[in-house]
Design an enzyme around this catalytic site. Sequence first.
Site, PDB file in Angstrom:
ATOM      1  N   GLU A   1       0.868  -1.171   0.000  1.00  0.00           N
ATOM      2  CA  GLU A   1       0.000   0.000   0.000  1.00  0.00           C
ATOM      3  C   GLU A   1       0.909   1.227   0.000  1.00  0.00           C
ATOM      4  O   GLU A   1       1.904   1.271   0.725  1.00  0.00           O
ATOM      5  CB  GLU A   1      -0.915   0.060   1.233  1.00  0.00           C
ATOM      6  CG  GLU A   1      -1.737   1.358   1.238  1.00  0.00           C
ATOM      7  CD  GLU A   1      -2.819   1.453   2.315  1.00  0.00           C
ATOM      8  OE1 GLU A   1      -2.994   0.501   3.086  1.00  0.00           O
ATOM      9  OE2 GLU A   1      -3.480   2.515   2.349  1.00  0.00           O
TER      10      GLU A   1
ATOM     11  N   ASN B   1      -4.333   5.387  -2.019  1.00  0.00           N
ATOM     12  CA  ASN B   1      -5.485   6.003  -1.362  1.00  0.00           C
ATOM     13  C   ASN B   1      -5.953   7.229  -2.127  1.00  0.00           C
ATOM     14  O   ASN B   1      -5.138   8.003  -2.618  1.00  0.00           O
ATOM     15  CB  ASN B   1      -5.100   6.438   0.048  1.00  0.00           C
ATOM     16  CG  ASN B   1      -4.735   5.252   0.921  1.00  0.00           C
ATOM     17  OD1 ASN B   1      -5.597   4.545   1.408  1.00  0.00           O
ATOM     18  ND2 ASN B   1      -3.442   5.015   1.077  1.00  0.00           N
TER      19      ASN B   1
ATOM     20  N   GLU C   1      -7.946   2.594  -3.143  1.00  0.00           N
ATOM     21  CA  GLU C   1      -8.617   2.460  -1.845  1.00  0.00           C
ATOM     22  C   GLU C   1      -9.485   3.680  -1.580  1.00  0.00           C
ATOM     23  O   GLU C   1      -9.026   4.807  -1.632  1.00  0.00           O
ATOM     24  CB  GLU C   1      -7.586   2.279  -0.726  1.00  0.00           C
ATOM     25  CG  GLU C   1      -6.785   0.999  -0.894  1.00  0.00           C
ATOM     26  CD  GLU C   1      -6.007   0.605   0.354  1.00  0.00           C
ATOM     27  OE1 GLU C   1      -6.037   1.364   1.344  1.00  0.00           O
ATOM     28  OE2 GLU C   1      -5.382  -0.479   0.318  1.00  0.00           O
TER      29      GLU C   1
ATOM     30  N   ASP D   1     -11.989   1.026   2.074  1.00  0.00           N
ATOM     31  CA  ASP D   1     -11.034   1.197   3.175  1.00  0.00           C
ATOM     32  C   ASP D   1     -11.758   1.475   4.493  1.00  0.00           C
ATOM     33  O   ASP D   1     -12.883   1.978   4.487  1.00  0.00           O
ATOM     34  CB  ASP D   1     -10.124   2.387   2.827  1.00  0.00           C
ATOM     35  CG  ASP D   1      -8.757   2.277   3.490  1.00  0.00           C
ATOM     36  OD1 ASP D   1      -8.563   1.366   4.313  1.00  0.00           O
ATOM     37  OD2 ASP D   1      -7.885   3.110   3.158  1.00  0.00           O
TER      38      ASP D   1
ATOM     39  N   GLU E   1      -6.398  -4.835   8.606  1.00  0.00           N
ATOM     40  CA  GLU E   1      -5.428  -3.739   8.732  1.00  0.00           C
ATOM     41  C   GLU E   1      -4.878  -3.659  10.147  1.00  0.00           C
ATOM     42  O   GLU E   1      -5.551  -4.058  11.097  1.00  0.00           O
ATOM     43  CB  GLU E   1      -6.131  -2.401   8.471  1.00  0.00           C
ATOM     44  CG  GLU E   1      -6.546  -2.159   7.057  1.00  0.00           C
ATOM     45  CD  GLU E   1      -7.010  -0.710   6.900  1.00  0.00           C
ATOM     46  OE1 GLU E   1      -6.488  -0.041   6.011  1.00  0.00           O
ATOM     47  OE2 GLU E   1      -7.875  -0.264   7.677  1.00  0.00           O
TER      48      GLU E   1
HETATM   49  P1  C2E Z   1      -5.055   4.098   5.868  1.00  0.00           P
HETATM   50  O1  C2E Z   1      -5.323   4.116   4.419  1.00  0.00           O
HETATM   51  O2  C2E Z   1      -6.004   3.354   6.706  1.00  0.00           O
HETATM   52  O3  C2E Z   1      -3.601   3.550   6.036  1.00  0.00           O
HETATM   53  C1  C2E Z   1      -3.214   2.695   7.021  1.00  0.00           C
HETATM   54  C2  C2E Z   1      -2.622   3.449   8.162  1.00  0.00           C
HETATM   55  O4  C2E Z   1      -2.340   2.562   9.198  1.00  0.00           O
HETATM   56  C3  C2E Z   1      -1.272   4.059   7.810  1.00  0.00           C
HETATM   57  O5  C2E Z   1      -1.139   5.251   8.547  1.00  0.00           O
HETATM   58  C4  C2E Z   1      -0.302   3.035   8.321  1.00  0.00           C
HETATM   59  O6  C2E Z   1       0.987   3.544   8.578  1.00  0.00           O
HETATM   60  C5  C2E Z   1      -0.996   2.639   9.568  1.00  0.00           C
HETATM   61  N1  C2E Z   1      -0.594   1.314   9.985  1.00  0.00           N
HETATM   62  C6  C2E Z   1      -0.240   0.264   9.206  1.00  0.00           C
HETATM   63  N2  C2E Z   1       0.038  -0.822   9.935  1.00  0.00           N
HETATM   64  C7  C2E Z   1      -0.168  -0.466  11.214  1.00  0.00           C
HETATM   65  C8  C2E Z   1      -0.051  -1.160  12.456  1.00  0.00           C
HETATM   66  O7  C2E Z   1       0.283  -2.344  12.511  1.00  0.00           O
HETATM   67  N3  C2E Z   1      -0.365  -0.484  13.567  1.00  0.00           N
HETATM   68  C9  C2E Z   1      -0.753   0.828  13.537  1.00  0.00           C
HETATM   69  N4  C2E Z   1      -1.033   1.411  14.683  1.00  0.00           N
HETATM   70  N5  C2E Z   1      -0.862   1.521  12.391  1.00  0.00           N
HETATM   71  C10 C2E Z   1      -0.570   0.879  11.243  1.00  0.00           C
HETATM   72  P2  C2E Z   1      -0.574   6.575   7.901  1.00  0.00           P
HETATM   73  O8  C2E Z   1       0.512   6.230   6.972  1.00  0.00           O
HETATM   74  O9  C2E Z   1      -0.339   7.517   9.003  1.00  0.00           O
HETATM   75  O10 C2E Z   1      -1.807   7.005   7.043  1.00  0.00           O
HETATM   76  C11 C2E Z   1      -2.960   7.480   7.669  1.00  0.00           C
HETATM   77  C12 C2E Z   1      -4.055   7.713   6.681  1.00  0.00           C
HETATM   78  O11 C2E Z   1      -3.756   8.778   5.796  1.00  0.00           O
HETATM   79  C13 C2E Z   1      -4.264   6.517   5.759  1.00  0.00           C
HETATM   80  O12 C2E Z   1      -5.024   5.587   6.436  1.00  0.00           O
HETATM   81  C14 C2E Z   1      -4.966   7.165   4.610  1.00  0.00           C
HETATM   82  O13 C2E Z   1      -6.330   7.293   4.859  1.00  0.00           O
HETATM   83  C15 C2E Z   1      -4.355   8.553   4.565  1.00  0.00           C
HETATM   84  N6  C2E Z   1      -3.354   8.549   3.485  1.00  0.00           N
HETATM   85  C16 C2E Z   1      -2.100   8.071   3.490  1.00  0.00           C
HETATM   86  N7  C2E Z   1      -1.507   8.298   2.303  1.00  0.00           N
HETATM   87  C17 C2E Z   1      -2.411   8.935   1.536  1.00  0.00           C
HETATM   88  C18 C2E Z   1      -2.403   9.438   0.163  1.00  0.00           C
HETATM   89  O14 C2E Z   1      -1.429   9.322  -0.574  1.00  0.00           O
HETATM   90  N8  C2E Z   1      -3.533  10.054  -0.258  1.00  0.00           N
HETATM   91  C19 C2E Z   1      -4.620  10.166   0.509  1.00  0.00           C
HETATM   92  N9  C2E Z   1      -5.688  10.790   0.000  1.00  0.00           N
HETATM   93  N10 C2E Z   1      -4.680   9.705   1.776  1.00  0.00           N
HETATM   94  C20 C2E Z   1      -3.580   9.099   2.286  1.00  0.00           C
HETATM   95 CA    CA Z   2      -7.481   1.764   6.399  1.00  0.00          CA
HETATM   96 CA    CA Z   3      -5.698   2.778   2.883  1.00  0.00          CA
END
Ligand code: C2E
Ligand code: CA
Ligand code: CA
Length: 535
Positions: A36, A91, A123, A153, A210
Amino acid sequence: MIAKIAEVRRALDREEVVPYFQPLVELHTGRLMGFEVLARWVHPQRGPVLPESFISLAEKGGLIEQLMQQILRKAFVSAPILPAPMVLAVNVSPTQLLDLSLPDQIRDAADASGFPLNRLTIEITESALAQDLEMARKIAHSLKESGCKLALDDFGTGYSSLRHLQALPFDALKVDKSFVQSMTETRESRKIVAAIIGLGHSLGLITVGEGVETEEQADTLLCLGCEMAQGWLYGRAVPADRISDIVAAAPRNFPARPFPPNGDGGIASDSSLEARPAQRLAQLQAIYDGAPVGLCFLDRNLRYVSINRRLADIEGSSVAYHLGRTVKEIISEIYPSVEPYLLRALEGESIKEVEISWPAGKHNEPTRTDLISYQPAFDEAGEVIGVSVAVVDITERKRTEEALRESEDHLRHIVEINPETPWVMDADGNNPDLSSQWVQRAGLTSEQTRKLGWMDTLHPEDIVSTMKVLREALKTGTPIDVEYRVQGEDGAWRWMRSRGSPRFGPLGEILRWYGSVEDIDERKRLAEALRQSRN
Ligand code: C2E
Ligand code: CA
Ligand code: CA
């Protein structure tokens, strides 16, 4: 840190927003299936900044399109390292689903890098669908037409999820990490995850757990039938230059199964022989209905959750009539006899083959007899969630046994009233089989009369002569005719006459001896008295 829209704009202009990549794995093999793509703002001073601090600013500032372009372009540049059929999942923001040009933007970025769109998953969060579902639908269909896969998602966190699940052509469903993480703690969230995965399966979707951080979470998801997982247990999001290490460390033999599936509504692709959940269910149903035993499954309240036709017939009403009703309602007459077993099974005890007779008829005879087994069913956490019951009708078997016993009794009775006591003996003079009458008369147990034990009851003066006759008969096959005295229970000696003949085999060999013992004491005494009166 509190960033401003202007700072985000500057970051984008300086190309400081980059993709990080988090592994997506197949749960039952742990194989790497793709990544991802997660946005990171690599701040020159602060280092990587998480999306929560800048995504919403980008949305507000009208910069989200630019952000996605930058992320996609950079992600696709790194993608050639990924061997097919590994996928990338990206995403998109809720606001992007209001923009009809989104599919073109994605297509253009993919075309520029040559990344095949059928290995790209978009997603979409539920909240993205709340604003303009019709628009979101158009965009989703356009993306599907160009070959992309769609994943819903953060499933379970939004509202009216079911409506969204039905409205858009999703291929995968991602179970939000809040459920996954509380799943191993509370029974309720485990039930929710089980239900989400079941829902996904019944709609033909791949399910992805997730935020998997522990082995226990992974095991639970696997038990619940979840196919894919993502989380720190398998790896955190890493910058592009780390991808090749991760790919190199992963097992080489990727399954031919693409992720998500081909949109044919099934989990397995054409190349796979794995049964789809629907097929599995149909197969189980066929086994269930065809089984030569009555089967049912009861929930904790002892309500019929399922029942096969045979058992429904045994119990005298339709399958549909049973469902949702309690055992007590359906078989009230015998419920008191089965209740203790059901309660024990609910406590987790497995109970095998209990014989239970159905209501006594007019003359108190059972109208039918069943052999019933009770098996508790456990959920992933080892709690009893119901009882599986198997019923075998043994009424016929019981009747046959009963008839046999009766005819044996009958024969024995005939023998007992006969003044002569029949005996059977083998060719060596051993193991005589004597009726209980004789045994009684001799005051012996039937064990004691086996072999030559019966001879102990003879008068000491008669043993030698009797043995002589017996030996001679056994050697030559001449009929036995011998008189001896036997001591009865009262201690008195009574004269007996034993006569018998052998049955010969085809080669003239003796097979068995058959004979009878007669009480001649009265007669002997009379004859003696007569003899003495003559003298
Ligand atoms: P998401 O799409 O639900 O992405 C998964 C989030 O869970 C990611 O946070 C990831 O680092 C985190 N995660 C993965 N494995 C674990 C785990 O085992 N434990 C915990 N506690 N967390 C885990 P991140 O990277 O901070 O991203 C947060 C949200 O930001 C994402 O949730 C997504 O909705 C958004 N996002 C990230 N990148 C993009 C992007 O390029 N564009 C858009 N529009 N939204 C983005
Ligand atoms: Ca998610
Ligand atoms: Ca996602």
